[in-house]
Structures are given as structure tokens and as C-alpha cells.
Design an enzyme around this catalytic site. Structure first.
Site, PDB file in Angstrom:
ATOM      1  N   PRO A   2       0.818  -1.213   0.000  1.00  0.00           N
ATOM      2  CG  PRO A   2      -0.842  -1.595   1.584  1.00  0.00           C
ATOM      3  CD  PRO A   2       0.489  -2.103   1.118  1.00  0.00           C
ATOM      4  CD  GLU A   3       3.768   2.907  -3.853  1.00  0.00           C
ATOM      5  OE1 GLU A   3       3.990   4.100  -4.144  1.00  0.00           O
ATOM      6  OE2 GLU A   3       4.198   1.962  -4.535  1.00  0.00           O
ATOM      7  CE  LYS A  59       4.567   4.197   1.671  1.00  0.00           C
ATOM      8  NZ  LYS A  59       5.603   3.153   1.426  1.00  0.00           N
ATOM      9  CG  HIS A  92      -4.432 -13.497   6.133  1.00  0.00           C
ATOM     10  ND1 HIS A  92      -4.433 -13.838   4.796  1.00  0.00           N
ATOM     11  CD2 HIS A  92      -3.639 -14.416   6.756  1.00  0.00           C
ATOM     12  CE1 HIS A  92      -3.654 -14.903   4.617  1.00  0.00           C
ATOM     13  NE2 HIS A  92      -3.171 -15.253   5.788  1.00  0.00           N
ATOM     14  NE  ARG A 111       5.645 -10.583   3.896  1.00  0.00           N
ATOM     15  CZ  ARG A 111       6.754 -10.226   3.247  1.00  0.00           C
ATOM     16  NH1 ARG A 111       6.661  -9.632   2.067  1.00  0.00           N
ATOM     17  NH2 ARG A 111       7.942 -10.450   3.768  1.00  0.00           N
ATOM     18  NE  ARG A 249      11.357  -1.861  -2.277  1.00  0.00           N
ATOM     19  CZ  ARG A 249      10.123  -1.381  -2.110  1.00  0.00           C
ATOM     20  NH1 ARG A 249       9.936  -0.316  -1.338  1.00  0.00           N
ATOM     21  NH2 ARG A 249       9.091  -1.958  -2.689  1.00  0.00           N
TER      22      ARG A 249
END
Length: 270
Positions: A2-3, A59, A92, A111, A249
Site C-alpha cells: 500500500p502506498e 501511509k 488474515h 504478513r 528496491r
């Protein structure tokens, strides 16, 4: 991952599902997503509280209650959704906030790299976000240019550094740099005034439609629409795209539109 556009979408979910409503029940199904607060303390602090205002910075999401503030961060796989309390929970779904007979806010994360925090008051919120730079969606041009000019790191690494500019991630940074025709590995403080202004303009032009879409859209005219193709080519000039490592990255860029590698580091596989 997510950005800013994704988290802005989550803000709208939180606002429409929960703002103005009382948290009737907090069900912590996995305390592994809680940071600095126990499940019991989270329940005691929030149950019976009304969510009065919803904010986003970079974020981060903030759900304010007039007392404690719930802070949410989504890491790489987190998301927020509004469901019916009778709907079966997914594996989740880590924390469920029941707001009414027909509304339940769910924090879902596979995660568990980030999660939920509880800030007792305004000063706690300030401390929690102390390492965050200005929000990429609202930063003005002068502040943006000053931040870039004061950092010697590669411009891609600077753009995704949340302490410099909050909200940009890997996809957005690559897209913005491609649109601005700038090499990702160019030192940020080596950019000229016109280059910094161009970068700011392209950031704004990229963020607006991405926020509307609630994601970085993989459109055919965008770099994002081609970066994961088996044989990716630039949608602007048709040149084969390159992959490098910048700021730890994977970075996708066009050697024609953005200039041949010059200090860009080794390409992947070399």
C-alpha cells in the site's frame, strides 16, 4: 505494498464505515499486529468511544475519538474493509471493530509487518509521527524542493524515504521519475531548479489520478502498466526498460527517456 493512494482509499473506507459511530466491540483475533498496547487495553480504551475524525498522513491513518487515537499502518499487505458483523472472518482478519448491527471495520493483513497503535493524547500522536516528513499529497513546491536540495542520496531513495516525504513507495517513485525524465540514481542535491520543479509537477499529476483510482493504476500509458510484463518496453518511446537496485528496491526505468546508466549501480543479473 500500500502506498499513498491505497491508504487514501482506506481513509475513505474508515470514514464512511466508522466516522460518527460508536465502537461497540473490539475483537482482537491476533495480538501480533498490536504495538505498545495489549488487546485488553485497546478494548478498554476504544469500546464506547465515538470516532469523530479520520485523517491520513503519508501511509498512516488516524482514527480520532476525542480521547485516544487509533493509528493504523498497513505495511506490505495490510488493508481495511467494511463488512457485516455476520460475515465470516477471513484468516488474515486481525482486528474487528463492530460499530453497529450492520457495520464492522476489519483490519486485514497477511504478513503483519505493521499494524495498530494507540495514542493516548495529541502529544502521543506527535511522537508517533515524529519521523515522518510532509505528506506527498499536500506538500508545497518550496518545501519539496528544499527537501530534495538538502539530501545527497539518489533521488529515488530520497523520494521513498518517509522521513523526507511521507506516502511515496516504489511504484509511485518509479512512475514519477519516468514522467519527469530523470534517472533514479541521480543525486537529489544535484538536480537543477527546473528539474526539481518538473519532478514536483509530475508528482502532483501522478498522485491525483492514482488517489482517484485508490491505487497506482497499471494503465497502458503509464510505466506501471508495463513494468511487470515479460519483456517490458517503455510506453512512451518503445525502448526496452531496465531494472536496477536503488535504495534497496527494484527500480524500473527507461534508458532512453531517463538517460543511460551513469552511476546507477549494477543492473539485476550482472
Amino acid at each position: 505494498m500500500p502506498e499513498l493512494p491505497d491508504v487514501e482509499g482506506f481513509r475513505k473506507v474508515l470514514q464512511s464505515c466508522a466516522q460518527g459511530r460508536v465502537i461497540r466491540h473490539v475483537d482482537v483475533r491476533d495480538a501480533g499486529v498490536l504495538h505498545g498496547v495489549s488487546a485488553r487495553r485497546l478494548r478498554d480504551a476504544l469500546e464506547g468511544r465515538r470516532i469523530t475524525r479520520v485523517e491520513r498522513h503519508g501511509k498512516w491513518l488516524l482514527a480520532r475519538t476525542g480521547g485516544p487515537t487509533l493509528a493504523l499502518h498497513f505495511g506490505m499487505t495490510g488493508l481495511l474493509l467494511c463488512a457485516h458483523p455476520d460475515d465470516a472472518a477471513e484468516p488474515h482478519d486481525r482486528v474487528l471493530f463492530t460499530l453497529a448491527r450492520d457495520r464492522q471495520l476489519r483490519y486485514r493483513d497477511q504478513r503483519k509487518l505493521q499494524g495498530l497503535w494507540l495514542a493516548d493524547d495529541a502529544s502521543d500522536v506527535v511522537r508517533l509521527l515524529a519521523d515522518q516528513g510532509p505528506d506527498a499529497l499536500t506538500v508545497d513546491r518550496e518545501e519539496f524542493e528544499t527537501a530534495l536540495a538538502s539530501h545527497r542520496g539518489r533521488v529515488k531513495a530520497v523520494l521513498i524515504d518517509q522521513s523526507v516525504l511521507a506516502g511515496l513507495g516504489n511504484l509511485l517513485a518509479d512512475e514519477i521519475l519516468w514522467r519527469a525524465r530523470l534517472r533514479p540514481a541521480t543525486p537529489a542535491n544535484a538536480l537543477t531548479g527546473p528539474e526539481r520543479r518538473r519532478l514536483y509537477t509530475q508528482m502532483r499529476r501522478t498522485l491525483r489520478p492514482a488517489v482517484t483510482a485508490g491505487r497506482v493504476p497499471p494503465r497502458p500509458t503509464w510505466l506501471t502498466g508495463h513494468r511487470d510484463a515479460p519483456d517490458p518496453h517503455c510506453p512512451r518511446c518503445g525502448t526496452a526498460l531496465r531494472r536496477s537496485r536503488v535504495g534497496g528496491r527494484t527500480t524500473v526505468w527507461c534508458p532512453e527517456c531517463q538517460g543511460e546508466a551513469n552511476g546507477d549501480g549494477k543492473e539485476e543479473g550482472t
